[in-house]
Scaffold this active site. Structure first.
Site, PDB file in Angstrom:
ATOM      1  N   LYS A  19      36.937  26.870  11.714  1.00  0.00           N
ATOM      2  CA  LYS A  19      38.097  27.583  11.128  1.00  0.00           C
ATOM      3  C   LYS A  19      38.322  28.868  12.138  1.00  0.00           C
ATOM      4  CE  LYS A  19      37.154  30.984   7.792  1.00  0.00           C
ATOM      5  NZ  LYS A  19      37.580  32.318   8.235  1.00  0.00           N
ATOM      6  N   ASN A  20      37.130  29.537  12.615  1.00  0.00           N
ATOM      7  CA  ASN A  20      37.328  30.670  13.325  1.00  0.00           C
ATOM      8  C   ASN A  20      37.842  30.301  14.947  1.00  0.00           C
ATOM      9  OD1 ASN A  20      36.674  32.017  10.913  1.00  0.00           O
ATOM     10  ND2 ASN A  20      34.512  32.717  11.666  1.00  0.00           N
ATOM     11  N   CYS A  53      38.793  44.755   3.298  1.00  0.00           N
ATOM     12  CA  CYS A  53      38.692  43.395   2.820  1.00  0.00           C
ATOM     13  C   CYS A  53      37.405  43.452   1.638  1.00  0.00           C
ATOM     14  CB  CYS A  53      38.713  42.118   3.506  1.00  0.00           C
ATOM     15  SG  CYS A  53      37.138  41.906   4.072  1.00  0.00           S
ATOM     16  N   ARG A  75      36.098  46.762   7.900  1.00  0.00           N
ATOM     17  CA  ARG A  75      36.570  46.081   8.832  1.00  0.00           C
ATOM     18  C   ARG A  75      37.559  46.847   9.780  1.00  0.00           C
ATOM     19  NH1 ARG A  75      36.648  40.075   7.472  1.00  0.00           N
ATOM     20  NH2 ARG A  75      35.897  39.567   9.315  1.00  0.00           N
ATOM     21  N   ASP A  88      27.966  34.750   7.919  1.00  0.00           N
ATOM     22  CA  ASP A  88      28.675  34.000   7.189  1.00  0.00           C
ATOM     23  C   ASP A  88      27.877  32.966   6.460  1.00  0.00           C
ATOM     24  OD1 ASP A  88      30.941  35.146   8.162  1.00  0.00           O
ATOM     25  OD2 ASP A  88      31.660  33.568   9.391  1.00  0.00           O
ATOM     26  N   ARG A 122      40.232  28.707   1.858  1.00  0.00           N
ATOM     27  CA  ARG A 122      40.247  29.301   3.467  1.00  0.00           C
ATOM     28  C   ARG A 122      39.596  28.733   4.233  1.00  0.00           C
ATOM     29  NH1 ARG A 122      38.457  34.745   3.087  1.00  0.00           N
ATOM     30  NH2 ARG A 122      38.863  34.369   5.254  1.00  0.00           N
TER      31      ARG A 122
HETATM   32  C1  UD1 Z   1      34.638  37.278  12.776  1.00  0.00           C
HETATM   33  C2  UD1 Z   1      34.932  36.273  11.979  1.00  0.00           C
HETATM   34  C3  UD1 Z   1      33.939  36.234  10.428  1.00  0.00           C
HETATM   35  C4  UD1 Z   1      32.538  36.720  10.867  1.00  0.00           C
HETATM   36  C5  UD1 Z   1      32.419  37.872  11.849  1.00  0.00           C
HETATM   37  C6  UD1 Z   1      31.124  38.268  12.370  1.00  0.00           C
HETATM   38  C7  UD1 Z   1      36.967  35.233  12.541  1.00  0.00           C
HETATM   39  C8  UD1 Z   1      38.456  34.888  12.053  1.00  0.00           C
HETATM   40  N1  UD1 Z   1      36.186  35.836  11.687  1.00  0.00           N
HETATM   41  O1  UD1 Z   1      35.354  38.274  12.123  1.00  0.00           O
HETATM   42  O2  UD1 Z   1      34.097  34.948   9.925  1.00  0.00           O
HETATM   43  O3  UD1 Z   1      31.977  36.993   9.794  1.00  0.00           O
HETATM   44  O4  UD1 Z   1      33.274  37.704  12.934  1.00  0.00           O
HETATM   45  O5  UD1 Z   1      30.570  37.345  12.814  1.00  0.00           O
HETATM   46  O6  UD1 Z   1      36.511  34.923  13.632  1.00  0.00           O
HETATM   47  N2  UD1 Z   1      33.893  46.355  14.068  1.00  0.00           N
HETATM   48  C9  UD1 Z   1      34.245  47.493  14.329  1.00  0.00           C
HETATM   49  N3  UD1 Z   1      35.256  47.876  15.116  1.00  0.00           N
HETATM   50  C10 UD1 Z   1      36.172  47.048  15.524  1.00  0.00           C
HETATM   51  C11 UD1 Z   1      35.828  45.686  15.181  1.00  0.00           C
HETATM   52  C12 UD1 Z   1      34.598  45.378  14.365  1.00  0.00           C
HETATM   53  O7  UD1 Z   1      33.342  48.631  14.197  1.00  0.00           O
HETATM   54  O8  UD1 Z   1      37.153  47.277  16.023  1.00  0.00           O
HETATM   55  C13 UD1 Z   1      32.702  46.019  13.297  1.00  0.00           C
HETATM   56  C14 UD1 Z   1      33.084  45.684  11.825  1.00  0.00           C
HETATM   57  O9  UD1 Z   1      33.323  46.435  11.023  1.00  0.00           O
HETATM   58  C15 UD1 Z   1      31.779  44.542  11.555  1.00  0.00           C
HETATM   59  C16 UD1 Z   1      31.021  44.045  12.998  1.00  0.00           C
HETATM   60  O10 UD1 Z   1      31.855  45.217  13.989  1.00  0.00           O
HETATM   61  O11 UD1 Z   1      30.855  45.681  10.904  1.00  0.00           O
HETATM   62  C17 UD1 Z   1      31.477  42.894  13.214  1.00  0.00           C
HETATM   63  O12 UD1 Z   1      32.907  42.548  12.956  1.00  0.00           O
HETATM   64  P1  UD1 Z   1      33.795  41.529  13.903  1.00  0.00           P
HETATM   65  O13 UD1 Z   1      32.512  40.709  14.813  1.00  0.00           O
HETATM   66  O14 UD1 Z   1      34.861  42.061  14.614  1.00  0.00           O
HETATM   67  O15 UD1 Z   1      34.227  40.483  12.902  1.00  0.00           O
HETATM   68  P2  UD1 Z   1      35.599  39.662  12.978  1.00  0.00           P
HETATM   69  O16 UD1 Z   1      36.021  39.367  14.164  1.00  0.00           O
HETATM   70  O17 UD1 Z   1      36.606  40.616  12.022  1.00  0.00           O
END
Ligand code: UD1
Length: 457
Positions: free
Chosen positions: A34-35, A128, A133, A319, A411
């Site tokens: 999915k990702n 969420c 996030r 996950d 999803r």
């Molecule tokens: C992706 C995956 C999700 C998985 C996650 C962590 C997709 C669509 N989703 O989500 O399934 O659980 O990686 O492996 O690929 N953060 C910040 N600032 C930012 C961005 C992130 O502080 O600008 C923090 C977030 O709050 C969180 C951590 O970084 O605590 C990891 O988030 P991130 O790796 O960005 O997750 P996603 O890319 O949203």
């Protein structure tokens, strides 16, 4: 793949009826990740030539992303698990909140749109069910590449600086190895002028899949899968064919379900080294694991308590934290599970405790006292992976369970119950049209609260 407007509420009236205590046996086919598929769809916006994607999973998140692309004018042809994406005639416009809300990954389109068209407007994805996030890493990285960004009325508006017709390469160090920010910046840098270096980049396999597809499209990306990724921007990207990698999280969920039911199953196709941290913990907890080519076999046995701590890849994936906790509920001894990535990803604890487990949580650390058995219940998962955890708990339980929250499950898991029933589980999807989801969840405070704020992980 058509997204019906009221599909979500329809899904809320569905549940999985599960008669526990049967063991699983056989081979299960793992769908595309999915990702990966989500970010590859965003990356298809980087070219005006056709992209052919194979092994695309049939999931509601993918439908949502397709609807976002269609809204921009992208033409999509679908056949089974193949998608042909034609972004020749895109009209650059603000993405509507209704489409973006409910799919956080839609924000990842910002880098591709900005670098190809010089502007992009996307509503803030918001928090969420599993945490706040933020998107600060995406924003500061894009600014380093020369974008001007303002956030006005909850809409992120990005454009090139005056007199510039391209983003420019830059050295960027992420404060945390965010998967989404790494992907956004790789896409943006692929068409920027000059060299970009991303340090403290995320190393998840889905990022490597993105880089492989971009390189097929003519990008020059080096060292994906390492902490320091180098991207030499090119003028144009072209079309290509690409096959989405297998979903390591789906595979891990089935392996954990087999361990929890003391079963023997094989998952394939998979890329075993994508699951190394999970396989190590399954072995440590008593299962026998055999890997052969692109398949992994497991024989579950005498579950022992083990401690896990979630971490960015190659660590134990957040996950799979909830499914693994379902396994630990019936392990012999005490285990500790620490969630280090998201601040609110323990939604399943209260629900598992209702099924008879013994878990306490403090500061995102769950302490689990293994119990001998769980009892079947009627419950609703509050996010994608907690729904999977409840289903595993229901497979272990005595008596019948009815698990709601399938709007989350669908999803991220393609034909989950069909695959489980082919392995021998007694599981069936039911639709209870009498159920008004809100009144139904009376008495189940956590699920009721979560219904009110359903968004996505
Ligand atoms: C992706 C995956 C999700 C998985 C996650 C962590 C997709 C669509 N989703 O989500 O399934 O659980 O990686 O492996 O690929 N953060 C910040 N600032 C930012 C961005 C992130 O502080 O600008 C923090 C977030 O709050 C969180 C951590 O970084 O605590 C990891 O988030 P991130 O790796 O960005 O997750 P996603 O890319 O949203």
């Amino acid at each position: 793949m058509v997204c019906e407007g009221n599909k979500k509420s329809y899904l809320k009236s569905q549940n999985l009826k599960i008669i526990g205590r049967s063991s699983l046996r056989g081979e299960v086919k793992i769908s595309g990740a999915k990702n990966s598929a989500l970010v590859l769809l965003a990356a298809s916006l980087l070219t005006d030539e056709k992209i052919k994607l194979d092994n695309v999973p049939l999931l509601t998140d993918i439908e949502k992303m397709c609807n976002i692309l269609k809204n921009l004018g992208v033409k999509l042809q679908t056949k089974d698990h193949q998608l042909i994406i034609d972004s020749t005639n895109i009209s650059i416009k603000e993405l509507p909140y209704e489409l973006v809300n409910g799919l956080r990954a839609s924000f990842f389109c910002i880098g591709a749109l900005l670098t190809r068209f010089g502007e992009a407007s996307i509503p803030l994805p918001g928090g969420c069910n599993i945490g706040k996030r933020p998107i600060n890493e995406h924003i500061s990285g894009l600014k380093a590449l020369g974008a001007e960004i303002i956030i006005e009325k909850e809409i992120v508006k990005a454009k090139l600086a005056e007199n510039k017709n391209r983003l420019h390469g830059s050295n960027i160090r992420l404060n945390c190895p965010s998967v989404g920010a790494t992907e956004t910046l790789i896409m943006a840098a692929s068409l920027a002028q000059g060299r970009t270096v991303i340090e403290n980049a995320a190393r998840e396999p889905e990022i490597q899949d993105l880089c492989q597809m971009l390189n097929k499209m003519g990008a020059k990306i080096y060292d994906s899968g390492k902490e320091k990724i180098i991207i030499d921007g090119v003028q144009d990207l072209h079309g290509c064919s690409h096959k989405v990698i297998p979903d390591r999280i789906e595979a891990g969920t089935f392996l954990i379900a087999a361990a929890a039911t003391s079963s023997s199953i094989t998952v394939s196709p998979v890329i075993p080294n994508h699951l190394e941290a999970v396989l190590n913990k399954l072995e440590e907890s008593g299962s026998k694991i055999t890997t052969k080519g692109n398949s992994i076999s497991i024989r579950g046995n005498n579950i022992k308590a083990v401690n896990i701590e979630t971490a960015p890849f190659p660590g134990f994936p957040t996950d799979l934290q909830a499914p693994f906790m379902a396994l630990m509920t019936i392990a012999k001894g005490r285990s500790t599970i620490s969630e280090t990535i998201f601040e609110n990803r323990m939604n399943h604890v209260e629900l598992l405790n209702q099924m008879g487990s013994s878990i306490t949580v403090e500061n995102n650390v769950a302490r689990i006292n293994g119990v001998k058995k769980l009892k079947g219940m009627t419950l609703a998962g509050a996010d994608l992976r907690s729904s999977a955890a409840l289903i595993i708990a229901a497979l272990i339980s005595r008596r019948v369970s009815h698990i709601y929250g399938l709007e989350h499950l669908d999803r991220g898991y393609e034909n989950f119950e069909l695959k489980l029933s082919q392995l021998g589980a007694q599981i069936k999807r039911e639709t209870n049209r009498k159920i008004n989801s809100h009144s139904y969840y009376e008495g189940n405070k956590l699920a009721k609260d979560s219904l009110a704020k359903i968004k996505v992980a």
